[in-house]
Design a protein around this motif. Sequence first.
Motif, short mmCIF file in Angstrom:
data_model
loop_
_atom_site.label_atom_id
_atom_site.label_comp_id
_atom_site.label_asym_id
_atom_site.label_seq_id
_atom_site.Cartn_x
_atom_site.Cartn_y
_atom_site.Cartn_z
N ARG A 16 32.40 40.01 35.77
CA ARG A 16 33.60 40.82 35.46
C ARG A 16 34.65 40.64 36.56
O ARG A 16 35.84 40.53 36.27
CB ARG A 16 33.21 42.30 35.35
CG ARG A 16 32.30 42.67 34.20
CD ARG A 16 32.91 42.40 32.83
NE ARG A 16 34.21 43.02 32.71
CZ ARG A 16 35.28 42.41 32.21
NH1 ARG A 16 35.18 41.16 31.77
NH2 ARG A 16 36.43 43.01 32.12
N GLU A 17 34.20 40.61 37.81
CA GLU A 17 35.14 40.44 38.93
C GLU A 17 35.82 39.07 38.86
O GLU A 17 37.03 38.95 39.08
CB GLU A 17 34.39 40.58 40.25
CG GLU A 17 35.29 40.51 41.47
CD GLU A 17 34.53 40.65 42.78
OE1 GLU A 17 35.13 40.39 43.84
OE2 GLU A 17 33.33 41.01 42.75
N ALA B 237 26.29 40.71 36.21
CA ALA B 237 27.33 41.15 35.27
C ALA B 237 28.58 41.59 36.02
O ALA B 237 29.71 41.25 35.63
CB ALA B 237 26.79 42.28 34.40
N GLU B 238 28.42 42.33 37.11
CA GLU B 238 29.57 42.78 37.89
C GLU B 238 30.32 41.61 38.51
O GLU B 238 31.55 41.60 38.57
CB GLU B 238 29.11 43.74 38.99
CG GLU B 238 28.71 45.11 38.46
CD GLU B 238 28.15 46.03 39.54
OE1 GLU B 238 28.07 47.24 39.28
OE2 GLU B 238 27.80 45.52 40.64
N SER C 74 38.53 38.92 36.27
CA SER C 74 39.62 39.87 36.48
C SER C 74 40.77 39.21 37.26
O SER C 74 41.86 39.78 37.37
CB SER C 74 39.12 41.10 37.25
OG SER C 74 38.82 40.74 38.60
N LEU D 188 27.06 42.27 28.75
CA LEU D 188 26.48 41.23 29.61
C LEU D 188 25.04 41.55 29.97
O LEU D 188 24.17 40.67 29.93
CB LEU D 188 27.32 41.08 30.88
CG LEU D 188 28.70 40.43 30.71
CD1 LEU D 188 29.53 40.59 31.97
CD2 LEU D 188 28.56 38.95 30.34
N SER E 232 31.92 43.18 28.14
CA SER E 232 31.78 44.36 28.99
C SER E 232 30.48 44.26 29.80
O SER E 232 29.62 43.41 29.52
CB SER E 232 31.74 45.63 28.13
OG SER E 232 30.57 45.62 27.32
N LEU E 233 30.35 45.12 30.80
CA LEU E 233 29.12 45.17 31.60
C LEU E 233 27.92 45.41 30.69
O LEU E 233 26.86 44.81 30.85
CB LEU E 233 29.20 46.28 32.65
CG LEU E 233 29.95 45.97 33.94
CD1 LEU E 233 30.01 47.21 34.80
CD2 LEU E 233 29.29 44.84 34.71
N LYS F 244 35.81 38.42 28.10
CA LYS F 244 36.11 39.79 27.64
C LYS F 244 34.87 40.67 27.49
O LYS F 244 34.97 41.84 27.13
CB LYS F 244 36.87 39.75 26.31
CG LYS F 244 36.09 39.16 25.15
CD LYS F 244 36.98 38.99 23.92
CE LYS F 244 36.17 38.42 22.75
NZ LYS F 244 37.01 38.10 21.59
#
Length: 670
Positions: free
Chosen positions: A561-562, A557-558, A565, A546, A542-543, A540
């Motif tokens: 998140r990917e 970080a991206e 998801s 992270l 966030s960018l 959970k």
Amino acid sequence: MSNLKVKEQIDALVKELNEHTYNYYVLAMPTIADYEFDQKLEKLAGLEKEYPELADPNSPTQKVGGDITKNFITVKHKWPMLSLGNTYNEQDLRDFDERVKKAIGNDFEYVCELKFDGLSISLTYENGKLISAVTRGDGSQGDDVTSNIKTIHTIPHQLKGKEIPALFEIRGEVFMHRAAFERLNKEREELGEIAYANPRNFAAGTVKMQDSKEVAKRPLDCFLYALYSEKKLFKTHWESLQTVKKWGFNVCEHTRLSSDIEDVFSFIAYWEENRFKLGYDIDGIVIKVNNYAQQHELGFTAKSPRWAISYKYKAAEVQTILEKVTYQVGRTGAVTPVANLKPVLLAGTTVKRATLHNADEIARLGLCENDTVFVEKGGEIIPKIIRVNEALRSANPIPIKYITACPICATTLIRKEGEVAFYCPNDEGCAPQIVGKIQHFIGRKAMNIDGLGDETIEAFYQRGLVSHISDLYFLHDKADELKKIERFGEKSIENMLKGIEDSKQMPFEKVLFGLGIRYVGETVAKKLARGVKNIDNLAKASLEELTAIDEIGVRIAESIREYFSKPEHLRQIELLKAKGLKFEIIETEIISLSDKLAEKTFVISGVFEKYSREELKELIEQNGGKILSSISAKLDFLVAGANMGPSKLEKATKLNIPLLSEEELIEMIG
């Protein structure tokens, strides 16, 4: 325990750990588990701390790095690091020999040395201690890379021997062995990183890294071959090489003292044929007049010495037919083009395939179907196509176009902005990605599951026994099916199931690395585990949260998140949780020293002189403070060290968050 016994223990550990390090880094053939190595290293460090007077200056504990270098200091060379004149043919070398004879007569010898394909370095020793290491640079000045060079295991920090001069320089070449290069490039490719073209580029890039701890993880080596000092210590170059070996320097064994130019040609011819049998790359032979007085008499031109020359080998190159281009899909989904060639002999081996790296390389070469191509194996581990012989191209050539769909599952490929590789996004339905992820999960650096190997995972997938990493933990229920697999007896099944069960004890950071999130390597997994504490926080985060974690950039970080998801990834984690895998770090008990920092929150960033970040974190918590993972309006203090990220500083300034130095924090604690 007597000092003699302690010294024997220290010496034995140093010898054993150095051997294991060589086997792991240079030969890429580890002979000991990582955990066992770390335990031995810890034991050695404990003995050295308790008996500092018995510590070996070249102990493996002294070569782990630690300094962060933002900008390398430029240092002027005391003796210029001149380049050598090059020749590629016999006549040029005979002309060189004639010029030498004309100047000093016929009474002289040559020293023949291998010309290593690496990075030139100059080391300075004072009273037997390494005090600086400087790159060649432009020949008159170079960069001070001492912290990084100290991590190389074959470079002594303190010399042993008799009659060592008080101050001298010794020069050599930093390089990387091929086996180690292949291993590291494979790791880069698994993380979705671009592979290095050759060991020289990898070595050069490593020497200029800013974090010496990262340098220490990369297996560099160094051969030394030239001594410089104010006083004349030896009459000949050959004598100096034999002596510096005794002082502890790594001098290449493949060096010859030659009485005439014909013997030099014999040496050149031998290594032209046998150079690919070496564990490292060479690109020629260096020939030097042996006697120092004769060297002095011959002198220098503006650019190079008149008493030395290098004979360069032409890169091994052949011509063959490009039969077709195929595509490989890796664990991360990266699609790599491969040239399939009409078999041809190159540098002692039959070559059938050559790397094409990516779509841009195909376009650069302008490849067409059935082209006649030149293939090279010059500093490359894997042969590569260097150009097309357009004179032999057909009248109506058909250009090769990079594929748009995955060759395995037909999913449309994607290419993210700023990246060179195309990827198949179907990570849950593309066979090589599925198998590759499970093979990564069971690997030594991840879950280290005994009794399972890559071929076994392939066989299990083909039989429908596994299609996700969680399926490994349901194999206990499929014993009858396992027994049907050829050469997979009851003992093998028993060992494998035990290995799977034992893997449930692996710490969170290993499980996290094993998940195979793109760009999350072994080191990043450790940073994330410490930063977020458990998998739910990571899922959970966030960018912004992270990237606030030490050494976690936007790209990583991206990717995280990917990953989180996708519902299938979350489902896998829940299944693994249910099977008892560890998805949170085990916090050590905090010993309370005071409540001076009670109800205060802190973020630690940068590099500090007296304490590590972990030690500062522990001090804050022991005195009632709380550590946050990111900078926000709730933060009370930012403990700021050297080389702190500019984004953190900018955000703290905007929010008017007070900055504390290391000294000010200690003062608060009192």
